[in-house]
Design an enzyme around this catalytic site. Structure first.
Site, mmCIF file in Angstrom:
data_model
loop_
_atom_site.group_PDB
_atom_site.id
_atom_site.type_symbol
_atom_site.label_atom_id
_atom_site.label_comp_id
_atom_site.label_asym_id
_atom_site.label_seq_id
_atom_site.Cartn_x
_atom_site.Cartn_y
_atom_site.Cartn_z
ATOM 1 N N ILE A 73 -4.134 4.605 1.136
ATOM 2 C CA ILE A 73 -4.544 4.907 2.511
ATOM 3 C C ILE A 73 -5.704 5.896 2.527
ATOM 4 O O ILE A 73 -6.649 5.763 3.316
ATOM 5 C CB ILE A 73 -3.363 5.491 3.308
ATOM 6 C CG1 ILE A 73 -2.220 4.483 3.386
ATOM 7 C CG2 ILE A 73 -3.802 5.911 4.710
ATOM 8 C CD1 ILE A 73 -0.902 5.104 3.813
ATOM 9 N N PHE A 133 0.836 -1.201 0.000
ATOM 10 C CA PHE A 133 0.000 0.000 0.000
ATOM 11 C C PHE A 133 0.867 1.246 0.000
ATOM 12 O O PHE A 133 2.062 1.211 0.300
ATOM 13 C CB PHE A 133 -0.931 0.006 1.220
ATOM 14 C CG PHE A 133 -0.200 0.164 2.536
ATOM 15 C CD1 PHE A 133 0.000 1.409 3.098
ATOM 16 C CD2 PHE A 133 0.300 -0.949 3.207
ATOM 17 C CE1 PHE A 133 0.685 1.560 4.303
ATOM 18 C CE2 PHE A 133 0.972 -0.826 4.413
ATOM 19 C CZ PHE A 133 1.171 0.440 4.960
ATOM 20 N N CYS A 134 0.241 2.382 -0.357
ATOM 21 C CA CYS A 134 0.897 3.687 -0.308
ATOM 22 C C CYS A 134 -0.184 4.736 -0.045
ATOM 23 O O CYS A 134 -1.319 4.400 0.279
ATOM 24 C CB CYS A 134 1.670 3.964 -1.586
ATOM 25 S SG CYS A 134 0.667 3.880 -3.090
ATOM 26 N N THR A 135 0.145 5.993 -0.202
ATOM 27 C CA THR A 135 -0.784 7.073 0.169
ATOM 28 C C THR A 135 -2.051 7.065 -0.676
ATOM 29 O O THR A 135 -3.160 7.041 -0.156
ATOM 30 C CB THR A 135 -0.094 8.443 0.039
ATOM 31 O OG1 THR A 135 1.121 8.429 0.778
ATOM 32 C CG2 THR A 135 -1.002 9.552 0.562
#
Length: 252
Positions: free
Chosen positions: A203, A174-176
């Protein structure tokens, strides 16, 4: 109250004159009183922009007219404008890595919606890798996520290779907002991980749907808000150390 919209899209822009496209975006954003950062390249567009809610909605439809109706936007609000300027940059990549995207038809079977992601974390024993940089992960991440000691995403492959992780275990990344995972997922597979999934929308989209879910802490964002809390509201806890560029606790 200002509305912020984040989005990206990998899109074959090899036939587009990027200088002309830059001028188009600048002129139309100014017309609608929108500020923010737009990164454009031959492989697509990456942006967060903000303004009055009605202006953001109008400008959003302009962007969809240029890049397609299937763009996933992530929204948040702020009583202070997240940006001071309007900037459009032309770059080689819309997110810098050691891998330029060649295949624009990404395998959607590797995506997990926020609801699917939440259910997997609740019910399965999985390995979670945070693909973000250390200054981002130190203020918030998913529970039990592997946090890589990484300053720049272009080093993701090398640092991932140094970690002692189970390449046969179901792995979630995952990332922003999702963009780093578009290339990160391919890198993770290339270094030998067998079963890899990514959080669609990142996120920000997860917290939009599950503010009290498995994400702990706050989410760093690349604008004047510094970070967003679980309700996607600007942080009251962190500010930026302008010497290092890292988030630090506010001094009471």
């Amino acid at each position: 109250m200002y509305k912020a919209a984040s989005f990206y899209k990998f899109f074959d822009c090899s036939e587009i004159d990027l200088e002309v496209r830059k001028s188009q975006i600048l002129d139309t954003a100014k017309e609608h009183n929108v500020l923010g950062l737009f990164i454009i390249a031959k492989e697509g567009i990456n942006s967060t922009f903000a303004g009055a809610p009605s202006d953001v909605e109008t400008f959003k439809h302009y962007i969809m007219g240029l890049y397609g109706e299937d763009i996933l936007f992530k929204y948040s609000e702020s009583s202070v404008h997240p940006f001071k300027k309007l900037i459009v940059k032309i770059r080689d990549e819309i997110v810098t890595t050691d891998k330029k995207l060649v295949d624009f038809d990404h395998n959607k079977n590797t995506y997990l919606s926020p609801k699917e992601w939440h259910e997997v974390l609740k019910n399965e024993d999985v390995q979670i890798i945070d693909t973000r940089n250390t200054y981002e992960t130190k203020i918030g991440s998913f529970k039990n996520a592997v946090k890589l000691k990484m300053r720049h995403f272009k080093d993701f492959r090398d640092i991932l290779n140094e970690e002692d992780l189970d390449k046969n275990k179901k792995t979630l990344i995952f990332c922003t907002g999702g963009i780093r995972c578009e290339k990160g997922e391919k890198i993770v597979r290339e270094v030998g991980f067998k079963e890899v999934y990514q959080l669609d929308g990142g996120i920000l989209k997860y917290m939009e749907e599950f503010p009290d879910g498995f994400f702990e802490g706050e989410c760093f964002v690349f604008d004047n808000r510094v970070a967003l809390d679980k309700n996607l509201e600007p942080t009251k806890q962190y500010t930026i150390d302008y010497r290092s560029g890292d988030p630090v606790d506010l001094v009471e």
